[in-house]
Design a protein around this motif. Structure first.
Motif, PDB file in Angstrom:
ATOM      1  N   THR A  29       0.837  -1.198   0.000  1.00  0.00           N
ATOM      2  CA  THR A  29       0.000   0.000   0.000  1.00  0.00           C
ATOM      3  C   THR A  29       0.864   1.236   0.000  1.00  0.00           C
ATOM      4  OG1 THR A  29      -1.538  -1.246   1.386  1.00  0.00           O
ATOM      5  CG2 THR A  29      -1.960   1.095   1.176  1.00  0.00           C
ATOM      6  N   GLU A  30       0.440   2.257  -0.736  1.00  0.00           N
ATOM      7  CA  GLU A  30       1.165   3.522  -0.723  1.00  0.00           C
ATOM      8  C   GLU A  30       0.175   4.674  -0.722  1.00  0.00           C
ATOM      9  OE1 GLU A  30       2.405   4.741  -5.122  1.00  0.00           O
ATOM     10  OE2 GLU A  30       3.226   2.802  -4.534  1.00  0.00           O
ATOM     11  N   PHE A  31       0.650   5.836  -0.256  1.00  0.00           N
ATOM     12  CA  PHE A  31      -0.163   7.038  -0.269  1.00  0.00           C
ATOM     13  C   PHE A  31      -0.035   7.705  -1.632  1.00  0.00           C
ATOM     14  CE2 PHE A  31       0.653   6.757   4.356  1.00  0.00           C
ATOM     15  CZ  PHE A  31      -0.665   6.724   4.779  1.00  0.00           C
ATOM     16  N   LEU A  32      -1.146   8.261  -2.110  1.00  0.00           N
ATOM     17  CA  LEU A  32      -1.171   9.006  -3.369  1.00  0.00           C
ATOM     18  C   LEU A  32      -1.670  10.410  -3.066  1.00  0.00           C
ATOM     19  CD1 LEU A  32      -3.000   6.327  -5.557  1.00  0.00           C
ATOM     20  CD2 LEU A  32      -0.535   6.771  -5.475  1.00  0.00           C
ATOM     21  N   TRP A  33      -0.850  11.425  -3.345  1.00  0.00           N
ATOM     22  CA  TRP A  33      -1.253  12.804  -3.108  1.00  0.00           C
ATOM     23  C   TRP A  33      -2.372  13.168  -4.079  1.00  0.00           C
ATOM     24  CZ3 TRP A  33      -1.330  15.680   0.792  1.00  0.00           C
ATOM     25  CH2 TRP A  33      -1.459  17.050   0.714  1.00  0.00           C
ATOM     26  N   HIS A  34      -3.355  13.925  -3.637  1.00  0.00           N
ATOM     27  CA  HIS A  34      -4.574  14.191  -4.401  1.00  0.00           C
ATOM     28  C   HIS A  34      -4.334  14.830  -5.768  1.00  0.00           C
ATOM     29  CE1 HIS A  34      -3.861  18.162  -2.729  1.00  0.00           C
ATOM     30  NE2 HIS A  34      -4.703  18.639  -3.622  1.00  0.00           N
ATOM     31  N   ASP A  35      -3.294  15.627  -5.928  1.00  0.00           N
ATOM     32  CA  ASP A  35      -3.079  16.264  -7.225  1.00  0.00           C
ATOM     33  C   ASP A  35      -1.962  15.602  -8.039  1.00  0.00           C
ATOM     34  OD1 ASP A  35      -0.890  17.153  -5.814  1.00  0.00           O
ATOM     35  OD2 ASP A  35      -1.182  19.271  -6.279  1.00  0.00           O
ATOM     36  N   SER A  36      -1.593  14.394  -7.654  1.00  0.00           N
ATOM     37  CA  SER A  36      -0.585  13.657  -8.411  1.00  0.00           C
ATOM     38  C   SER A  36      -1.141  13.291  -9.784  1.00  0.00           C
ATOM     39  CB  SER A  36      -0.190  12.381  -7.654  1.00  0.00           C
ATOM     40  OG  SER A  36       0.699  11.610  -8.416  1.00  0.00           O
ATOM     41  N   THR A  37      -0.297  13.344 -10.778  1.00  0.00           N
ATOM     42  CA  THR A  37      -0.732  12.994 -12.137  1.00  0.00           C
ATOM     43  C   THR A  37      -0.518  11.521 -12.453  1.00  0.00           C
ATOM     44  OG1 THR A  37       1.425  13.620 -13.042  1.00  0.00           O
ATOM     45  CG2 THR A  37      -0.304  15.323 -12.997  1.00  0.00           C
ATOM     46  N   ARG A  38       0.061  10.783 -11.523  1.00  0.00           N
ATOM     47  CA  ARG A  38       0.321   9.350 -11.734  1.00  0.00           C
ATOM     48  C   ARG A  38      -0.237   8.540 -10.562  1.00  0.00           C
ATOM     49  NH1 ARG A  38       3.942   9.040 -15.983  1.00  0.00           N
ATOM     50  NH2 ARG A  38       5.150  10.926 -16.283  1.00  0.00           N
ATOM     51  N   LEU A  39      -0.642   7.327 -10.871  1.00  0.00           N
ATOM     52  CA  LEU A  39      -1.168   6.446  -9.834  1.00  0.00           C
ATOM     53  C   LEU A  39      -0.107   5.508  -9.270  1.00  0.00           C
ATOM     54  CD1 LEU A  39      -4.671   5.536 -11.289  1.00  0.00           C
ATOM     55  CD2 LEU A  39      -4.121   7.143  -9.457  1.00  0.00           C
ATOM     56  N   GLY A  40       1.098   5.560  -9.767  1.00  0.00           N
ATOM     57  CA  GLY A  40       2.172   4.762  -9.202  1.00  0.00           C
ATOM     58  C   GLY A  40       2.046   3.267  -9.430  1.00  0.00           C
ATOM     59  N   GLY A  41       1.310   2.863 -10.444  1.00  0.00           N
ATOM     60  CA  GLY A  41       1.203   1.439 -10.743  1.00  0.00           C
ATOM     61  C   GLY A  41       0.337   0.658  -9.780  1.00  0.00           C
ATOM     62  N   VAL A  42      -0.588   1.321  -9.104  1.00  0.00           N
ATOM     63  CA  VAL A  42      -1.455   0.602  -8.171  1.00  0.00           C
ATOM     64  C   VAL A  42      -2.570  -0.102  -8.932  1.00  0.00           C
ATOM     65  CG1 VAL A  42      -0.946   2.169  -6.268  1.00  0.00           C
ATOM     66  CG2 VAL A  42      -2.914   2.615  -7.700  1.00  0.00           C
ATOM     67  N   ASP A  43      -3.090  -1.161  -8.329  1.00  0.00           N
ATOM     68  CA  ASP A  43      -4.188  -1.920  -8.916  1.00  0.00           C
ATOM     69  C   ASP A  43      -5.548  -1.420  -8.448  1.00  0.00           C
ATOM     70  OD1 ASP A  43      -2.505  -3.885 -10.265  1.00  0.00           O
ATOM     71  OD2 ASP A  43      -2.032  -4.596  -8.248  1.00  0.00           O
ATOM     72  N   ALA A  44      -5.578  -0.801  -7.265  1.00  0.00           N
ATOM     73  CA  ALA A  44      -6.830  -0.302  -6.697  1.00  0.00           C
ATOM     74  C   ALA A  44      -6.555   1.002  -5.971  1.00  0.00           C
ATOM     75  CB  ALA A  44      -7.414  -1.326  -5.728  1.00  0.00           C
TER      76      ALA A  44
END
Length: 76
Positions: free
Chosen positions: A52-67
Motif C-alpha cells: 500500500t502507498e499514499f497518493l497525493w490528491h493532485d498527483s498525475t500518476r497512480l504509481g502502478g497501483v491496482d486499486a
C-alpha cells in the motif's frame, strides 16, 4: 501471501492454492485536511497484508497501483 510481483492473471482454471497467492497493490488518496487515510493505509497493509502507498490528491500518476481507495472523513 507472496510479495507483490505485478499483475497475475487468474482464470477459472487457476488452482485455488494459486489464487490465494495473488496480491494487489493499493493506493490511498490523501487530501489536505482529510483524516482516515492513515487508517485505510494501516488496514490494507497490516490487516490484509497487501502492498500500500499514499497518493497525493493532485498527483498525475497512480504509481502502478491496482486499486485506489478514496477515504472519507474530510474536515472541511
Amino acid at each position: 501471501l507472496l510479495p507483490y510481483s505485478g499483475y497475475v492473471p487468474v482464470t477459472a482454471d487457476t488452482p485455488l492454492s494459486d489464487k490465494l497467492k495473488v496480491s494487489m497493490k493499493f493506493g490511498v488518496v490523501v487530501f489536505p485536511g482529510s483524516n482516515c487515510d492513515h487508517d485505510c493505509w494501516h488496514s490494507v497493509s497490516h490487516d490484509l497484508g497487501q502492498p500500500t502507498e499514499f497518493l497525493w490528491h493532485d498527483s498525475t500518476r497512480l504509481g502502478g497501483v491496482d486499486a485506489v481507495i478514496l477515504p472519507g472523513g474530510f474536515s472541511y
